[in-house]
Write a protein that holds these residues in place. Structure first.
Motif, PDB file in Angstrom:
ATOM      1  N   TRP A 219       0.878  -1.201   0.016  1.00 43.88           N
ATOM      2  CA  TRP A 219      -0.117  -0.082   0.028  1.00 43.88           C
ATOM      3  C   TRP A 219       0.990   1.114  -0.226  1.00 43.88           C
ATOM      4  N   ASN A 220       1.900   1.336   0.581  1.00 42.33           N
ATOM      5  CA  ASN A 220       2.650   2.421   1.023  1.00 42.33           C
ATOM      6  C   ASN A 220       3.645   2.519  -0.222  1.00 42.33           C
ATOM      7  N   LEU A 221       4.022   1.454  -0.923  1.00 41.88           N
ATOM      8  CA  LEU A 221       4.715   1.599  -2.273  1.00 41.88           C
ATOM      9  C   LEU A 221       3.836   2.096  -3.341  1.00 41.88           C
ATOM     10  N   ILE A 222       2.451   1.807  -3.448  1.00 40.40           N
ATOM     11  CA  ILE A 222       1.587   2.354  -4.290  1.00 40.40           C
ATOM     12  C   ILE A 222       1.467   3.960  -4.127  1.00 40.40           C
ATOM     13  N   VAL A 223       1.059   4.341  -2.764  1.00 41.88           N
ATOM     14  CA  VAL A 223       0.913   5.482  -2.487  1.00 41.88           C
ATOM     15  C   VAL A 223       2.093   6.534  -2.934  1.00 41.88           C
ATOM     16  N   MET A 224       3.478   6.016  -2.742  1.00 41.12           N
ATOM     17  CA  MET A 224       4.688   6.847  -3.012  1.00 41.12           C
ATOM     18  C   MET A 224       4.893   6.908  -4.479  1.00 41.12           C
ATOM     19  N   ARG A 225       4.520   5.842  -5.311  1.00 42.08           N
ATOM     20  CA  ARG A 225       4.525   5.592  -6.572  1.00 42.08           C
ATOM     21  C   ARG A 225       3.755   6.802  -7.353  1.00 42.08           C
ATOM     22  N   THR A 226       2.547   6.908  -6.569  1.00 43.67           N
ATOM     23  CA  THR A 226       1.645   7.742  -7.305  1.00 43.67           C
ATOM     24  C   THR A 226       1.945   9.348  -7.056  1.00 43.67           C
ATOM     25  N   SER A 227       2.849   9.414  -5.931  1.00 39.61           N
ATOM     26  CA  SER A 227       3.456  10.838  -5.602  1.00 39.61           C
ATOM     27  C   SER A 227       4.395  11.163  -6.410  1.00 39.61           C
ATOM     28  N   PHE A 228       5.386  10.350  -6.806  1.00 38.83           N
ATOM     29  CA  PHE A 228       6.473  10.470  -7.704  1.00 38.83           C
ATOM     30  C   PHE A 228       6.029  10.675  -9.029  1.00 38.83           C
ATOM     31  N   GLU A 229       4.917   9.993  -9.469  1.00 38.57           N
ATOM     32  CA  GLU A 229       4.342  10.008 -10.548  1.00 38.57           C
ATOM     33  C   GLU A 229       3.846  11.665 -10.894  1.00 38.57           C
ATOM     34  N   ALA A 230       3.345  12.280  -9.936  1.00 36.22           N
ATOM     35  CA  ALA A 230       2.761  13.711 -10.065  1.00 36.22           C
ATOM     36  C   ALA A 230       3.766  14.672 -10.295  1.00 36.22           C
ATOM     37  N   LEU A 231       5.159  14.384  -9.829  1.00 35.46           N
ATOM     38  CA  LEU A 231       6.295  15.097 -10.172  1.00 35.46           C
ATOM     39  C   LEU A 231       6.440  15.487 -11.802  1.00 35.46           C
ATOM     40  N   PRO A 232       6.675  16.716 -12.151  1.00 34.76           N
ATOM     41  CA  PRO A 232       6.812  17.274 -13.432  1.00 34.76           C
ATOM     42  C   PRO A 232       8.019  16.303 -14.184  1.00 34.76           C
ATOM     43  N   GLU A 233       7.917  15.702 -15.394  1.00 37.18           N
ATOM     44  CA  GLU A 233       8.854  14.922 -15.902  1.00 37.18           C
ATOM     45  C   GLU A 233      10.243  15.764 -16.376  1.00 37.18           C
TER      46      GLU A 233
END
Length: 294
Positions: free
Chosen positions: A155-169
């Motif tokens: 669960w924490n992995l998915i939450v953190m992945r979603t947060s990282f995806e929100a950062l500008p490429e």
């Protein structure tokens, strides 16, 4: 411009405030009761019935007995070691996994994501896990048995992945143009910009390690390695307070035992209550950033 509010709106707000206050009292009073009971005279506390709003003849005798118990101090040492090392490894490994899964163009992204999500619903079970940790990895009677099996929470992995995806490429691309590799991008760009969600992960993992007792009961046999929660469990459930009541008369042992239980609960709970306010300001923001993809 002032908006005039109707009587029904004022009544609705008043009802909300009253209901919230009632919920706050119902939530906080049990802890307040334990706190007041822990600093009350043991003999007076036994005869008390009903609400406890202030201490019965203020006394710190229970805390004195608890802090003289070597098992409590050993449990604190082991728990702090597990929380510190475990949370550090949790954040490190979860960040690595989240960063990899957040990269666009990753090969086998969907099959890999499915395999990770499946672990939230299916596991090998208690016996295979015990055999793996104890017999294959030989982690029995080691504090690493409390850390390594749960190194990454799905669960924490998915939450953190979603947060990282929100950062500008564009930030990552700029870093690559300047010669930064993936490790430097993660630790110099991504993680500093993700402090709210990382703070939430620290809170989640830290509280989980602090409250954990089941794994210790299964894997640990040496009492010198018992974490604080196992000692607390022995005191509350198995009534193992005799070692802390040396010199107490037989008529006083029951009353002193109850006070010791209350004091032990406060001693085991207080550190988390002290740490939480420092992370609370990141809590809502971190959860929302990691849970909502824009």
């Amino acid at each position: 411009m002032t908006i005039k509010r109707s009587l029904s709106e004022h009544l609705f707000d008043a009802a909300n405030v009253i209901i919230m206050l009632i919920l706050v009292v119902l939530t906080l009073y049990p802890f307040y009761y334990v706190l007041m009971a822990s600093v009350s005279d043991a003999n007076l506390l036994v005869g008390h019935e009903g609400l406890l709003l202030w201490p019965k003849n203020l006394s710190m005798a229970a805390y004195d007995l608890v802090m003289k118990n070597p098992n409590i101090l050993t449990g604190y040492r082991n728990t702090i070691a597990v929380v510190t090392l475990g949370t550090t490894l949790n954040i490190f490994m979860t960040s690595l996994g989240a960063y990899v899964l957040s990269r666009k163009g990753l090969y086998w992204m969907k099959p890999l994501s499915v395999m990770i999500v499946l672990t939230m619903f299916f596991s090998g079970g208690l016996i295979p896990t015990y055999l793996l940790v104890n017999n294959t990895l030989h982690l029995g009677d080691s504090l690493f048995a409390l850390i390594l099996p749960g190194l990454i929470s799905t669960w924490n992995l998915i939450v953190m992945r979603t947060s990282f995806e929100a950062l500008p490429e564009a930030l990552m691309e700029s870093a690559r143009i300047d010669g930064a590799g993936e490790w430097r991008i993660l630790f110099k760009v991504v993680m500093p910009l993700s402090l709210p969600v990382i703070s939430v992960m620290i809170l989640f993992y830290g509280v989980s390690h602090w409250n954990a007792w089941f794994s210790a009961v299964i894997y640990l046999r040496d009492r010198e390695l018992f974490p604080l929660q196992v000692i607390l469990r022995e005191i509350l459930i198995q009534n193992s307070t005799d070692s802390m009541m040396t010199g107490a008369g037989s008529g006083d042992r029951e009353s002193i035992g109850e006070s010791i239980k209350y004091a032990t609960i406060i001693v085991a709970t207080l550190p988390i209550l002290v740490v939480y306010p420092f992370l609370q300001k990141y809590f809502v923001k971190g959860v929302m950033v990691g849970a909502v993809k824009e």
